[in-house]
Design a protein around this motif. Structure first.
Motif, short mmCIF file in Angstrom:
data_model
loop_
_atom_site.label_atom_id
_atom_site.label_comp_id
_atom_site.label_asym_id
_atom_site.label_seq_id
_atom_site.Cartn_x
_atom_site.Cartn_y
_atom_site.Cartn_z
N GLY A 80 0.48 -0.92 0.26
CA GLY A 80 0.00 0.46 -0.29
C GLY A 80 0.62 1.07 0.13
O GLY A 80 0.39 2.45 0.18
N CYS A 81 2.26 1.69 -0.31
CA CYS A 81 2.83 2.66 -0.63
C CYS A 81 2.14 3.53 -1.38
O CYS A 81 3.14 5.15 -0.94
CB CYS A 81 4.18 2.16 -0.67
SG CYS A 81 4.63 1.44 -2.15
N GLY A 82 1.74 3.53 -2.62
CA GLY A 82 1.33 4.06 -2.97
C GLY A 82 2.12 4.84 -4.32
O GLY A 82 1.71 5.59 -5.38
N ARG A 83 3.78 4.49 -4.86
CA ARG A 83 4.36 4.44 -5.62
C ARG A 83 3.84 4.35 -7.10
O ARG A 83 3.57 4.97 -7.97
CB ARG A 83 5.31 3.38 -5.45
CG ARG A 83 6.42 3.93 -4.73
CD ARG A 83 7.71 3.18 -4.24
NE ARG A 83 8.13 3.48 -2.98
CZ ARG A 83 9.16 2.76 -2.19
NH1 ARG A 83 9.62 1.31 -3.02
NH2 ARG A 83 10.15 3.87 -0.98
N PHE A 91 0.49 4.01 -7.74
CA PHE A 91 -0.77 5.09 -7.90
C PHE A 91 -0.25 6.36 -8.40
O PHE A 91 -0.84 7.18 -8.78
CB PHE A 91 -1.29 5.77 -6.28
CG PHE A 91 -1.96 6.65 -6.46
CD1 PHE A 91 -3.70 6.09 -6.68
CD2 PHE A 91 -1.88 7.83 -6.08
CE1 PHE A 91 -4.85 7.36 -7.24
CE2 PHE A 91 -3.18 8.96 -6.21
CZ PHE A 91 -4.63 8.16 -6.17
N LYS A 92 1.26 6.78 -7.76
CA LYS A 92 1.92 8.58 -7.97
C LYS A 92 2.30 8.66 -9.72
O LYS A 92 2.79 9.17 -10.55
CB LYS A 92 3.35 8.56 -7.64
CG LYS A 92 2.29 8.85 -6.38
CD LYS A 92 3.55 9.42 -5.08
CE LYS A 92 3.24 9.39 -4.07
NZ LYS A 92 4.30 9.81 -2.03
N PRO A 133 -7.13 3.68 -3.93
CA PRO A 133 -6.96 2.77 -2.57
C PRO A 133 -7.82 2.04 -2.47
O PRO A 133 -8.80 1.97 -3.09
CB PRO A 133 -6.45 3.62 -1.83
CG PRO A 133 -7.40 4.91 -2.43
CD PRO A 133 -7.22 4.59 -3.94
N MET A 191 -3.35 -1.98 -3.02
CA MET A 191 -3.07 -0.91 -4.49
C MET A 191 -4.39 -1.35 -4.72
O MET A 191 -4.58 -3.06 -5.12
CB MET A 191 -2.41 -0.51 -4.95
CG MET A 191 -1.53 0.83 -4.47
SD MET A 191 -1.91 2.44 -3.20
CE MET A 191 -2.82 3.23 -5.16
N CYS A 229 3.02 1.61 -13.66
CA CYS A 229 2.69 0.58 -12.20
C CYS A 229 4.16 -0.14 -11.74
O CYS A 229 4.71 -0.32 -10.18
CB CYS A 229 1.32 0.74 -12.09
SG CYS A 229 1.09 -0.61 -13.62
#
Length: 89
Positions: free
Chosen positions: A29-32, A34-35, A44, A59, A73
């Motif tokens: 769930g680090c979101g890298r 997503f960014k 999320p 994610m 991604c």
């Protein structure tokens, strides 16, 4: 059937690899990812861990139709959670 392919700016053949799935067991769930995604393919989500009786963020693929197959991604994912697929024409 042939695979969907394109050309790079330099004229080399390129086959897009579309985000197909994210392994929730590996995802931290680090979101890298997503960014890295400019197409709003990812978002999320939460999963419940029965062993610890807690929820944790992961994610998820929320808009798969927006994916252009760049695999950005997956390149940014430190846990290699993504599964990709190619499309046949």
């Amino acid at each position: 059937m042939p695979l969907l392919t394109g050309l790079t700016r330099g004229g080399k053949s390129w086959t897009p690899t579309f985000a197909d799935a994210i392994d929730p067991e590996k995802c931290i769930g680090c979101g890298r990812c997503f960014k890295a995604c400019s197409r709003k393919v990812l978002g999320p989500g939460d999963i419940y861990d029965e062993e610890t009786d807690t929820e944790r963020m992961v994610m998820t693929i929320v808009n798969s139709d927006n994916c252009i197959g760049c695999a950005g991604c997956g390149v940014t994912c430190p846990k290699k959670c993504f599964t990709f697929t190619t499309l046949e024409m």
